[in-house]
Design a protein around this motif. Structure first.
Motif, PDB file in Angstrom:
ATOM      1  N   ASN A   1       0.824  -1.214   0.000  1.00  0.00           N
ATOM      2  CA  ASN A   1       0.000   0.000   0.000  1.00  0.00           C
ATOM      3  C   ASN A   1       0.858   1.263   0.000  1.00  0.00           C
ATOM      4  O   ASN A   1       0.409   2.317  -0.454  1.00  0.00           O
TER       5      ASN A   1
ATOM      6  N   THR B   1      -0.704  -2.727  -4.115  1.00  0.00           N
ATOM      7  CA  THR B   1      -1.531  -3.672  -3.363  1.00  0.00           C
ATOM      8  C   THR B   1      -0.777  -4.989  -3.231  1.00  0.00           C
ATOM      9  O   THR B   1       0.056  -5.324  -4.092  1.00  0.00           O
TER      10      THR B   1
ATOM     11  N   LEU C   1      -6.979  -2.104   1.373  1.00  0.00           N
ATOM     12  CA  LEU C   1      -6.151  -2.824   0.399  1.00  0.00           C
ATOM     13  C   LEU C   1      -5.225  -1.894  -0.365  1.00  0.00           C
ATOM     14  O   LEU C   1      -4.218  -2.335  -0.911  1.00  0.00           O
ATOM     15  N   THR C   2      -5.564  -0.617  -0.436  1.00  0.00           N
ATOM     16  CA  THR C   2      -4.705   0.376  -1.075  1.00  0.00           C
ATOM     17  C   THR C   2      -4.905   1.700  -0.349  1.00  0.00           C
ATOM     18  O   THR C   2      -5.921   1.915   0.324  1.00  0.00           O
TER      19      THR C   2
END
Length: 817
Positions: free
Chosen positions: A190, A200, A289-290
């Protein structure tokens, strides 16, 4: 109720046997030749402070996209003509770069075992050695030599031990390039979002597949827009921002989301690139997730500096290749700069006023327990160890901030740099060799050593629980790293806090948790302003011209988004009326196709692990993660041992493991799934799963189903727990029996008495795959009930039936002409 997220992947007719990558296609741009109306005055567009905000009004696209969606669009393969990807879509991706670190050798063995011999796209791959760099055993050195030789034979980029942490290398060497998508076999990928690169994590099996085919699969997550307002006060850092976000938004707001950070030019200017890297890095701990920042003026200045520096050096330090940082390349980047479209749809909006923040500390043993430093100082918490390490906060600017604490204190010490407090050990390790060199040139590195800091090689070290300086039983540590859950940095009987580099340094100097004293609380301060929405409406009338413009634009955009959402709803309603609904209410007559080799029914006794947010360290201890010769018997023995040492004797082969919400959050280690399989447990059921665990489960042929009702019934029966009522304050878990790593998806609940961590329930469960339902028998004479769950698609069954993604890819390679 649905199968775990990864069990919904749709490979369909995708061709994974094609080894030649397709070129990355630029995103199509649409503009109107004759504007229907002028949105702003010409003078406003010429004003730099307004142009950055108003530029979003000039974009025009038939399908408005977020910045995340636009980047994914660039890297997606095989899209139908005029297809614009959106959140929820499954796509086949060709990442710009794929980084592996100490796990490169396990990835290589998987790569070779599936029948591959040559890496498909050698320019795509970066290998680094960074995790266990202090380990000088012959076994570890042999593994490192194997990785280096493999990289050399394959002709891919390689960085040896001591060069730095892989994520830092990705950023400083330009592999994490703005506007691209990069992956790494590590959960802190990230971090690349700090420089506008969509980063990711992937797992080892995914990495091996990318090596072999240059491709992987991904589902675009729901996207949350986080709007910053105000400006960062003196004495408050990017680390304080993300620690505060983790604690202030701790109820599943961003779990398994992609995050896009936004704000006015003035606001974003107060966040330097190093601050952004720290924030993006720890969006992992926030549950996302990011964590993506825009390609704005602040980033552009940083990139121009890198290009000028590279031009002066004429070539990068180790690779002997031309530096990716060139002014010509930056000209092209800025001329075709990606920004989110006006009217792009976000799943939610959150806001935080940076001006109202103060220094924050997380812990102990939880990133979800965030406390203002001022409150902790009053508790007089003594420390034994302090750490300025990790990819989160050990760049030259962080080392300078820590050194300044000691240099400032020299003024009251006769001009001599004072020593670290007695009985405190202060460990420092730079994020990379170049960052250490920069700190040495400035004198900051020497100042810290003069103060008594203990230098470690550039690498992960204590952050991952490897090497020198780990926390012993009963000790208290404070670190500038990213994770502090139980057992991560040493003993499970120790306590770990997280803070900014200057707070860590001040704590090391004074022997207790304190700050350097630079922050001054504003007069009239009444608390941190944060919440849902863009935050502009809530902050009163005293706003600047730029903020007023932002307010107008945000209001228009939200109204437009609402209008589009209403249209979408009408379209969906019309489609259902015309063509019928395709949901789970079809009844038991609707049967799922079950492929040969996949079981139609899975049944067993329920063993209940009654906790939310059981992380991957709890499932499989980190000290075994980089030991490549651990037997299946040993994996079974240590499975869940960091969560409950009694699990090994309570759980049996054939049991069905049921856990709470967000099971498997944390790092990307595949052994969290394979250890459960080693225990001969075929099925895991949870209220919800961490995304990375879901992906690992499918890739390694472990089945998982989400059944929140079952968790609720087990808690009602065995724990006296209820998820109803008001949210309770999240505090340190009782006796450190839990390790929180991501936001709890349900209300925090407190047992009336000490609960069993692992329990044999006597309940029986049957998962009927064909009928997409579970049948539960609550004990021998208890009630019996059924619950519909989501279908397990045949293409996912194919992967599991093949024994996981590795064996599935192997079959595809064999089919290749």
């Amino acid at each position: 109720m649905r199968p775990s997220l990864a069990s919904q992947i749709s490979y369909g007719s995708q061709r994974h046997n094609s080894l030649r990558p397709l070129p990355i296609r630029p995103c199509r741009r649409f503009t109107s030749k004759v504007p229907l109306r002028q949105n702003v005055f010409h003078a406003q567009l010429e004003d730099p402070s307004s142009a950055a905000i108003l530029s979003s009004l000039t974009s025009s696209s038939p399908v408005p996209q977020t910045l995340t969606e636009k980047i994914v669009q660039r890297h997606s393969l095989g899209l139908p003509k005029d297809k614009f990807v959106k959140s929820g879509d499954y796509v086949t991706l060709s990442p710009y770069k794929c980084m592996t670190h100490d796990n490169s050798w396990p990835v290589a063995t998987k790569f070779l075992s599936i029948g591959a011999s040559d890496i498909s796209d050698k320019d795509q791959i970066v290998m680094t050695l960074d995790h266990d760099v202090q380990n000088k055993s012959e076994k570890n050195l042999t593994k490192y030599r194997q990785i280096e030789e493999f990289a050399k034979n394959q002709g891919v980029v390689f960085y040896p031990a001591g060069r730095g942490i892989g994520h830092q290398i990705m950023v400083e060497e330009g592999y994490a390039w703005p506007g691209t998508l990069a992956v790494a076999s590590d959960s802190h990928s990230n971090m690349y979002g700090g420089v506008g690169c969509l980063g990711t994590p992937v797992v080892r099996t995914d990495a091996a597949s990318i090596w072999a085919t240059s491709k992987t699969w991904w589902q675009i997550p729901p996207i949350c827009k986080v709007t910053f307002t105000g400006t960062l006060p003196e004495g408050v850092t990017g680390k304080d921002v993300i620690v505060a976000l983790c604690g202030l938004f701790s109820n599943d707001q961003v779990l398994n989301h992609a995050i896009e950070f936004a704000g006015s030019e003035e606001t974003m200017r107060s966040l330097a690139v190093d601050d952004r890297l720290a924030i993006a890095n720890m969006t992992t701990e926030w549950g996302a997730l990011t964590g993506l920042f825009p390609i704005d003026e602040t980033l552009q200045r940083w990139l121009r500096y890198k290009a000028t520096e590279a031009a002066m050096c004429n070539e990068s330090r180790e690779s002997k290749k031309s530096s990716p940082f060139t002014h010509q390349r930056l000209d092209d980047l800025f001329a075709n700069q990606l920004t989110a479209d006006r009217g792009a749809k976000y799943s939610k909006h959150l806001h935080l006023n940076l001006s109202t923040l103060s220094p924050y500390v997380s812990g102990p043993n939880s990133v979800k327990v965030a406390t203002p430093l001022h409150d902790l100082v009053a508790r007089d918490i003594r420390i034994d160890k302090a750490y300025l390490v990790s990819c989160t906060n050990s760049r030259a600017s962080d080392l300078a901030a820590a050194a300044k604490v000691f240099k400032d204190a020299a003024g009251s010490n006769g001009g001599k740099v004072p020593k670290v407090a007695d009985d405190v050990k202060f460990y420092i390790a730079a994020a990379s060799a170049p960052e250490q060199a920069a700190a040495e040139i400035s004198g900051d590195w020497q100042a810290l050593l003069e103060a008594g800091a203990l230098a470690l090689p550039a690498g992960c070290g204590p952050c991952i629980g490897l090497g020198t300086g780990l926390l012993e039983p009963g000790e208290v540590g404070i670190s500038a790293s990213n994770r502090n859950f139980k057992g991560r940095m040493g003993s499970t009987d120790a306590k770990a806090y997280l803070a900014s580099p200057e707070v860590v340094a001040a704590s090391a100097l004074h022997g207790k948790i304190v700050g350097p004293g630079r922050y001054q609380r504003p007069e009239g301060w009444s608390g941190v302003i944060r919440g849902e929405g863009d935050g502009i409406m809530e902050e009163g009338s005293k706003i600047t011209r730029q903020e007023a413009l932002q307010k107008v634009i945000a209001t228009r955009e939200q109204a437009f988004e609402k209008f589009i959402a209403q249209l979408d709803g009408k379209v969906e309603e019309a489609e259902q009326n015309l063509f019928g609904s395709d949901n789970a209410s079809q009844g038991d007559d609707h049967l799922t196709e079950v492929l040969p080799g996949f079981p139609e029914r899975v049944e067993g006794e329920i063993v209940f692990c009654d906790a939310d947010n059981v992380n991957t360290d709890g499932i499989y201890p980190g000290k075994y993660t980089y030991q490549d010769d651990v037997t299946m018997e040993k994996m079974a023995e240590v499975c869940m041992s960091n969560y409950d040492k009694a699990f090994a004797t309570i759980a049996r082969g054939g049991d069905i493991l049921v856990a709470g919400f967000n099971f498997g959050c944390g790092s990307s280690r595949e052994q969290a799934a394979t250890a459960i399989l080693a225990k001969k447990i075929p099925l895991v059921i949870a209220g919800s799963f961490g995304n990375i665990f879901s992906r690992n489960s499918i890739n390694n042929a472990l089945m998982g189903v989400e059944v929140p009702k079952l968790v609720q019934r087990l808690r009602e029966t065995f724990s006296g727990l209820t998820t109803e009522g008001s949210q309770q304050d999240i505090t340190e878990p009782s006796h450190n029996s839990q390790s929180l790593d991501s936001p709890p998806p349900a209300s925090q609940v407190v047992p009336p008495q000490e609960k069993l961590l692992t329990r044999r329930t006597g309940w029986k469960l049957l998962w009927d795959v064909r009928r997409s339902k579970v049948d539960v028998q609550e004990g021998e004479n208890g009630p019996k009930w059924s619950q519909r769950v989501g279908e397990l698609p045949p293409n996912v069954q194919e992967i599991i039936a093949a024994g996981g993604l590795e064996k599935w890819v192997k079959k595809q390679i064999k089919k290749a002409p």
